[in-house]
Design a protein around this motif. Sequence first.
Motif, PDB file in Angstrom:
ATOM      1  N   LEU A 235      35.305  29.074  69.960  1.00 51.14           N
ATOM      2  CA  LEU A 235      34.841  29.544  68.653  1.00 51.14           C
ATOM      3  C   LEU A 235      33.358  29.910  68.740  1.00 51.14           C
ATOM      4  N   PRO A 236      33.034  30.980  69.451  1.00 51.86           N
ATOM      5  CA  PRO A 236      31.628  31.352  69.633  1.00 51.86           C
ATOM      6  C   PRO A 236      30.945  31.747  68.328  1.00 51.86           C
ATOM      7  N   GLU A 237      31.731  31.979  67.262  1.00 53.40           N
ATOM      8  CA  GLU A 237      31.140  32.339  65.960  1.00 53.40           C
ATOM      9  C   GLU A 237      30.359  31.170  65.353  1.00 53.40           C
ATOM     10  N   ILE A 238      30.634  29.952  65.807  1.00 52.60           N
ATOM     11  CA  ILE A 238      29.955  28.769  65.256  1.00 52.60           C
ATOM     12  C   ILE A 238      28.659  28.551  66.024  1.00 52.60           C
ATOM     13  N   ASP A 239      27.528  28.666  65.310  1.00 54.21           N
ATOM     14  CA  ASP A 239      26.215  28.564  65.954  1.00 54.21           C
ATOM     15  C   ASP A 239      25.259  27.784  65.062  1.00 54.21           C
ATOM     16  N   THR A 240      23.978  27.869  65.341  1.00 52.35           N
ATOM     17  CA  THR A 240      23.001  27.102  64.563  1.00 52.35           C
ATOM     18  C   THR A 240      22.968  27.544  63.104  1.00 52.35           C
ATOM     19  N   ASP A 241      23.183  28.828  62.826  1.00 53.07           N
ATOM     20  CA  ASP A 241      23.254  29.280  61.435  1.00 53.07           C
ATOM     21  C   ASP A 241      24.444  28.641  60.730  1.00 53.07           C
ATOM     22  N   SER A 242      25.516  28.437  61.467  1.00 49.46           N
ATOM     23  CA  SER A 242      26.702  27.780  60.904  1.00 49.46           C
ATOM     24  C   SER A 242      26.367  26.378  60.421  1.00 49.46           C
ATOM     25  N   VAL A 243      25.581  25.675  61.208  1.00 45.61           N
ATOM     26  CA  VAL A 243      25.209  24.302  60.838  1.00 45.61           C
ATOM     27  C   VAL A 243      24.421  24.308  59.537  1.00 45.61           C
ATOM     28  N   ALA A 244      23.516  25.260  59.385  1.00 43.57           N
ATOM     29  CA  ALA A 244      22.717  25.346  58.161  1.00 43.57           C
ATOM     30  C   ALA A 244      23.602  25.620  56.947  1.00 43.57           C
ATOM     31  N   ARG A 245      24.575  26.529  57.101  1.00 43.94           N
ATOM     32  CA  ARG A 245      25.480  26.829  55.983  1.00 43.94           C
ATOM     33  C   ARG A 245      26.351  25.624  55.640  1.00 43.94           C
ATOM     34  N   PRO A 254      30.994  18.049  45.293  1.00 42.31           N
ATOM     35  CA  PRO A 254      31.047  16.823  44.491  1.00 42.31           C
ATOM     36  C   PRO A 254      31.491  15.640  45.336  1.00 42.31           C
ATOM     37  N   ALA A 255      31.229  14.443  44.847  1.00 41.88           N
ATOM     38  CA  ALA A 255      31.649  13.233  45.559  1.00 41.88           C
ATOM     39  C   ALA A 255      33.147  13.274  45.794  1.00 41.88           C
ATOM     40  N   GLN A 256      33.562  12.918  46.995  1.00 37.08           N
ATOM     41  CA  GLN A 256      34.967  12.954  47.399  1.00 37.08           C
ATOM     42  C   GLN A 256      35.550  14.363  47.302  1.00 37.08           C
ATOM     43  N   GLY A 257      34.678  15.364  47.356  1.00 36.08           N
ATOM     44  CA  GLY A 257      35.163  16.726  47.162  1.00 36.08           C
ATOM     45  C   GLY A 257      35.150  17.571  48.409  1.00 36.08           C
ATOM     46  N   GLY A 258      34.926  16.957  49.583  1.00 34.78           N
ATOM     47  CA  GLY A 258      34.885  17.727  50.805  1.00 34.78           C
ATOM     48  C   GLY A 258      36.237  18.327  51.144  1.00 34.78           C
ATOM     49  N   ASP A 259      36.244  19.579  51.546  1.00 34.97           N
ATOM     50  CA  ASP A 259      37.494  20.257  51.871  1.00 34.97           C
ATOM     51  C   ASP A 259      37.342  20.940  53.218  1.00 34.97           C
ATOM     52  N   ALA A 260      38.296  20.686  54.133  1.00 35.53           N
ATOM     53  CA  ALA A 260      38.150  21.140  55.517  1.00 35.53           C
ATOM     54  C   ALA A 260      38.175  22.661  55.643  1.00 35.53           C
ATOM     55  N   VAL A 261      39.063  23.343  54.926  1.00 38.29           N
ATOM     56  CA  VAL A 261      39.148  24.802  55.043  1.00 38.29           C
ATOM     57  C   VAL A 261      37.886  25.446  54.481  1.00 38.29           C
ATOM     58  N   ARG A 262      37.400  24.943  53.351  1.00 33.45           N
ATOM     59  CA  ARG A 262      36.151  25.470  52.797  1.00 33.45           C
ATOM     60  C   ARG A 262      34.990  25.244  53.770  1.00 33.45           C
ATOM     61  N   ARG A 263      34.978  24.096  54.413  1.00 33.43           N
ATOM     62  CA  ARG A 263      33.902  23.820  55.372  1.00 33.43           C
ATOM     63  C   ARG A 263      34.016  24.707  56.607  1.00 33.43           C
ATOM     64  N   LEU A 264      35.247  25.018  57.003  1.00 35.29           N
ATOM     65  CA  LEU A 264      35.415  25.974  58.096  1.00 35.29           C
ATOM     66  C   LEU A 264      34.870  27.332  57.683  1.00 35.29           C
ATOM     67  N   ALA A 265      35.102  27.736  56.442  1.00 38.12           N
ATOM     68  CA  ALA A 265      34.551  29.002  55.957  1.00 38.12           C
ATOM     69  C   ALA A 265      33.028  28.997  56.024  1.00 38.12           C
ATOM     70  N   ALA A 266      32.426  27.841  55.748  1.00 39.12           N
ATOM     71  CA  ALA A 266      30.960  27.753  55.819  1.00 39.12           C
ATOM     72  C   ALA A 266      30.454  27.940  57.242  1.00 39.12           C
ATOM     73  N   LEU A 267      31.254  27.556  58.218  1.00 33.72           N
ATOM     74  CA  LEU A 267      30.835  27.687  59.614  1.00 33.72           C
ATOM     75  C   LEU A 267      30.842  29.139  60.089  1.00 33.72           C
ATOM     76  N   LEU A 268      31.522  30.018  59.351  1.00 34.95           N
ATOM     77  CA  LEU A 268      31.650  31.413  59.760  1.00 34.95           C
ATOM     78  C   LEU A 268      30.709  32.293  58.951  1.00 34.95           C
ATOM     79  N   PRO A 269      30.238  33.392  59.520  1.00 39.86           N
ATOM     80  CA  PRO A 269      29.417  34.330  58.758  1.00 39.86           C
ATOM     81  C   PRO A 269      30.218  34.894  57.582  1.00 39.86           C
ATOM     82  N   PRO A 270      29.547  35.314  56.493  1.00 35.88           N
ATOM     83  CA  PRO A 270      30.264  35.876  55.342  1.00 35.88           C
ATOM     84  C   PRO A 270      30.817  37.262  55.644  1.00 35.88           C
ATOM     85  N   ASP A 271      31.928  37.293  56.337  1.00 33.37           N
ATOM     86  CA  ASP A 271      32.529  38.540  56.799  1.00 33.37           C
ATOM     87  C   ASP A 271      34.050  38.365  56.756  1.00 33.37           C
TER      88      ASP A 271
END
Length: 397
Positions: A235-245, A254-271
């Motif tokens: 997954l070369p798309e995941i880089d230091t910018d991914s960590v910041a997002r 929200p508390a107890q509101g973490g979602d894995a698919v949404r967090r995966l989306a954050a790891l990818l550029p908005p494309d």
Amino acid sequence: MILPEAGWRTRADLIRLTDALGAGDGLVRYVGGAVRDTLLGLPVSDLDLATALLPDDVSRRVLAAGFKAVPTGIAHGTVTVVLPSGPVEVTTLRRDVETDGRRATVAFTDDWREDAARRDFTINALSADPTDGRIHDYFGGAEDVKTGLVRFIGDPLARIAEDHLRILRFFRFHARFGQGTPDVAGLAACTERANDLMALSRERIAQELLKLLAVDDPVPTVALMVAHGIFAPVLPEIDTDSVARLRRLVAREPAQGGDAVRRLAALLPPDPALADQVGARLKLSNAQRKRLVTAAEPGEPGPARALAQAIGVGPARDRLLLRSADPAEGLAALEGWTPPRLPIGGGDLVALGLSAGPQVAATLQAIERQWVEEDFPNAARVRAIAGEKVAQALRAR
């Protein structure tokens, strides 16, 4: 050391099962996560037993005790027992005969230590006697549970060679149970063998990654993985910018509101196109892939309820959390809200004088656009809007 008391240990059907499998003769033990999580005071969701009995004998005893036995992994010695309180996996003690980094050929054994030695980390190799709760710890796992150290059993490089997925499991378990810096030898081995991940199926990679992203705060571990080049081979798309997002998203959730698919989306550029490619590469489900693509739309999302009307409440929350400069107001607007249906239809427009056909469809779309822009006013206002739009359409005709 004695396993602490826990509600799951007093389940009548579980006691009946362990008695049937020879608990009084030392033939069966609780193993793995149930022992680890009970030591940590965590709830136990999955319950596994190990036994010196062969699978056929396990099935025979289970049926004699009045339970259903399902041979879910019989080649590897696993029988799933269907209890009234939930399924329990019972696996015969094993030793590895041959491994290739993706799968193992096993032989059955009656040696508890040999079975424990084939497990990945010391914290997962603990077992406990059902009769008195005595914990059997061959590799110092109880102390590692206490100190929050995720440590391979034996040589980390050898353990990774047996199953390459252990690279990702090392980081997932560290994210969930680790305290402080990770085990030095384990981290070094995972870094050295990161390219081994390319030999794994993308489904297995996706499963581990989503489990990692589901922990309370995956940011420090993901940052560690990026710094050591763990994602680069697959997954070369995941880089230091991914960590910041990701850090920004986790802080907003929200508390107890973490979602894995949404967090995966954050790891990818908005494309969206790139998100679709990654979803296909990881062989995500159609629903997960669609959600990943929808979340990847760049730019400020706009009014929350209008967005939810267009793409759904869940995807709208994703976009607000990922892209909005200030998502709090929009999230509050969606709380407990269900997108309504337009309280007027094509037949109503025909009754007002339009001829059935394309003009009705175009006018209905214009009414809906204004209804959304006005934040979904009531039916009386919609009728007034409809009157205005129909009059315009008749004048144009």
